[in-house]
Design a protein around this motif. Structure first.
Motif, short mmCIF file in Angstrom:
data_model
loop_
_atom_site.label_atom_id
_atom_site.label_comp_id
_atom_site.label_asym_id
_atom_site.label_seq_id
_atom_site.Cartn_x
_atom_site.Cartn_y
_atom_site.Cartn_z
N LEU A 122 -45.33 -4.25 -15.70
CA LEU A 122 -46.02 -4.04 -14.44
C LEU A 122 -45.01 -4.86 -13.87
O LEU A 122 -44.30 -5.98 -14.10
CB LEU A 122 -47.03 -5.56 -13.83
CG LEU A 122 -48.22 -4.50 -15.30
CD1 LEU A 122 -49.37 -4.96 -14.82
CD2 LEU A 122 -49.15 -3.29 -15.25
N ASP A 123 -44.53 -3.67 -12.73
CA ASP A 123 -43.50 -4.39 -11.59
C ASP A 123 -43.88 -3.90 -10.42
O ASP A 123 -45.18 -3.49 -9.74
CB ASP A 123 -41.54 -3.08 -11.75
CG ASP A 123 -40.92 -3.34 -12.80
OD1 ASP A 123 -41.07 -4.39 -13.24
OD2 ASP A 123 -40.14 -2.24 -12.95
N ARG B 144 -41.09 -8.87 -12.43
CA ARG B 144 -41.47 -8.31 -14.04
C ARG B 144 -43.24 -8.92 -14.34
O ARG B 144 -42.56 -10.45 -14.98
CB ARG B 144 -40.63 -7.78 -14.95
CG ARG B 144 -41.62 -6.90 -16.08
CD ARG B 144 -39.96 -6.38 -16.67
NE ARG B 144 -40.37 -5.21 -16.55
CZ ARG B 144 -39.35 -3.73 -16.51
NH1 ARG B 144 -38.89 -3.68 -17.47
NH2 ARG B 144 -39.71 -2.28 -15.82
N ILE B 145 -44.37 -8.48 -14.22
CA ILE B 145 -45.26 -8.95 -15.55
C ILE B 145 -45.26 -8.33 -16.80
O ILE B 145 -45.40 -6.96 -16.46
CB ILE B 145 -47.05 -8.94 -14.31
CG1 ILE B 145 -45.99 -10.29 -13.12
CG2 ILE B 145 -48.19 -9.53 -15.58
CD1 ILE B 145 -47.74 -9.53 -11.88
N SER B 146 -45.59 -9.00 -17.70
CA SER B 146 -45.41 -8.09 -19.25
C SER B 146 -46.50 -8.74 -19.81
O SER B 146 -46.28 -9.53 -20.20
CB SER B 146 -44.33 -8.32 -19.67
OG SER B 146 -42.56 -7.50 -19.32
N VAL C 198 -45.60 0.99 -13.29
CA VAL C 198 -45.83 0.67 -14.00
C VAL C 198 -45.46 1.13 -15.59
O VAL C 198 -44.80 2.91 -15.35
CB VAL C 198 -47.04 1.16 -14.41
CG1 VAL C 198 -47.60 1.12 -15.79
CG2 VAL C 198 -47.86 0.45 -13.64
N LYS C 199 -44.56 0.77 -16.68
CA LYS C 199 -44.10 1.23 -18.03
C LYS C 199 -45.30 0.62 -18.95
O LYS C 199 -45.28 -0.26 -19.37
CB LYS C 199 -42.74 0.37 -17.96
CG LYS C 199 -41.89 1.53 -18.92
CD LYS C 199 -39.75 1.05 -18.71
CE LYS C 199 -39.63 1.83 -19.83
NZ LYS C 199 -38.14 1.24 -19.21
N LEU C 200 -45.67 1.20 -20.15
CA LEU C 200 -46.80 1.85 -20.94
C LEU C 200 -45.72 2.10 -22.27
O LEU C 200 -45.44 2.79 -22.37
CB LEU C 200 -47.30 2.40 -20.82
CG LEU C 200 -48.81 2.40 -19.58
CD1 LEU C 200 -49.65 3.87 -19.32
CD2 LEU C 200 -48.98 1.09 -19.52
N CYS C 201 -45.56 0.65 -23.08
CA CYS C 201 -44.11 1.47 -24.06
C CYS C 201 -45.52 1.75 -25.00
O CYS C 201 -46.64 0.82 -25.76
CB CYS C 201 -43.35 -0.03 -24.16
SG CYS C 201 -42.57 -0.41 -22.84
N ALA D 62 -38.81 0.28 -26.74
CA ALA D 62 -38.07 1.01 -26.09
C ALA D 62 -37.48 2.41 -26.22
O ALA D 62 -37.11 3.54 -25.18
CB ALA D 62 -36.30 0.24 -25.72
N SER D 63 -37.90 2.93 -27.11
CA SER D 63 -37.93 4.30 -27.86
C SER D 63 -38.71 5.41 -26.72
O SER D 63 -38.46 6.31 -26.81
CB SER D 63 -38.01 4.45 -29.44
OG SER D 63 -39.52 4.28 -30.04
N SER D 64 -40.11 4.46 -27.05
CA SER D 64 -41.63 5.40 -26.50
C SER D 64 -42.02 4.94 -25.23
O SER D 64 -42.89 4.09 -25.22
CB SER D 64 -42.74 6.09 -27.47
OG SER D 64 -41.92 6.70 -28.85
N TYR D 65 -42.47 5.69 -24.36
CA TYR D 65 -42.76 4.89 -23.13
C TYR D 65 -42.91 6.12 -22.54
O TYR D 65 -42.80 7.50 -21.60
CB TYR D 65 -42.17 4.21 -22.29
CG TYR D 65 -40.80 4.43 -22.18
CD1 TYR D 65 -40.47 5.20 -20.64
CD2 TYR D 65 -40.00 4.37 -22.74
CE1 TYR D 65 -39.93 5.80 -20.37
CE2 TYR D 65 -38.48 4.77 -22.15
CZ TYR D 65 -37.86 5.19 -21.03
OH TYR D 65 -37.30 6.27 -19.71
N LEU D 66 -44.63 5.89 -21.46
CA LEU D 66 -45.41 6.55 -19.96
C LEU D 66 -44.76 5.63 -18.96
O LEU D 66 -45.01 4.76 -18.87
CB LEU D 66 -46.13 6.87 -20.31
CG LEU D 66 -47.36 7.65 -19.86
CD1 LEU D 66 -48.28 8.58 -20.23
CD2 LEU D 66 -47.15 7.20 -17.85
#
Length: 231
Positions: A87-88, A98-100, A168-171, A50-54
């Motif tokens: 991925l939403d 949401r696909i994680s 898209v959330k790349l953590c 949760a602390s770092s993402y694009l």
């Protein structure tokens, strides 16, 4: 498929990730020049996901609106770390799912709105990673081309019809070269000549576009250097 998304859409390029106007970053996210990858890569690292993402698009209320069947993620897990990718996607019924993917997950879990897939990192030397067991990435984790057949995933696990990719959330902890959507199934190591000869184009299989390809030094083979994983 909309004309602007054909034959594939280079998401980082189209949404100009490096300008951070249509994308968001949080924590330790850096653009680096990678000589081996011959271009810019993004390094996302931090102590917890949760602390770092694009994130694309910038706001969660917006949607990328990408309808291509396949999503390609070109990435490398950081050694001895855990990573997470969200991925939403939207279904035809306007349900957001949401696909994680993560090497944090021990087993596959699903609900009506969330699919969690455990990810096993490939290593250059097979002996360092216990194959088939999720866990921290090995020290020599390889660059990987992850291909997700989004309509098939939704149909198989939730019996839903796929509409489009919302976000898209790349953590952390990842190195990412690119992200792309397409109707075509790109096969690494396939040349245009072979695709035409082998009738692969009839089955929707095409060679990797240059901007999605990993560099292969002369005399070496793609599959000896990288991993190709299809879901």
């Amino acid at each position: 498929l909309a004309a602007w998304q054909r034959p594939y859409l280079n998401i980082f390029k189209h949404f100009r990730v490096e300008e951070w106007k249509r994308s968001a970053k949080e924590g330790d996210v850096a653009a680096l020049t990678d000589t081996r990858m011959k271009g810019t890569i993004y390094r996302i690292r931090g102590s917890n996901p949760a602390s770092s993402y694009l994130q694309l698009p910038r706001a969660g209320t917006q949607s990328l609106g990408l309808t291509g069947r396949y999503l390609y993620l070109l990435f490398r897990p950081l050694p001895r770390k855990h990573f997470l990718v969200h991925l939403d996607v939207s279904t035809e019924e306007n349900q957001v799912v949401r696909i994680s993917f993560s090497n944090l997950f021990k087993e596959f879990k699903s609900s009506a709105t969330w699919l969690q897939f455990p990810f096993v990192c490939g290593a250059a030397s097979e002996g360092t990673a216990r194959r088939g067991v999720p866990g921290a990435a090995p020290a020599d984790a390889r660059w990987t081309c992850l291909v997700l057949d989004l309509p098939s995933i939704l149909a198989l696990y939730l019996a839903r019809s796929y509409s489009h990719l919302r976000g898209v959330k790349l953590c952390c902890n990842l190195l990412v070269k690119n992200l792309c959507t397409s109707e075509l199934l790109f096969e690494p190591g396939v040349t245009l000549a072979r695709a035409c000869l082998g009738d692969l184009s009839c089955r929707g299989v095409a060679p990797m576009p240059r901007e999605l390809a990993f560099p292969v030094p002369k005399g070496q083979k793609w599959h000896d250097l990288y991993d190709y994983i299809r879901y």
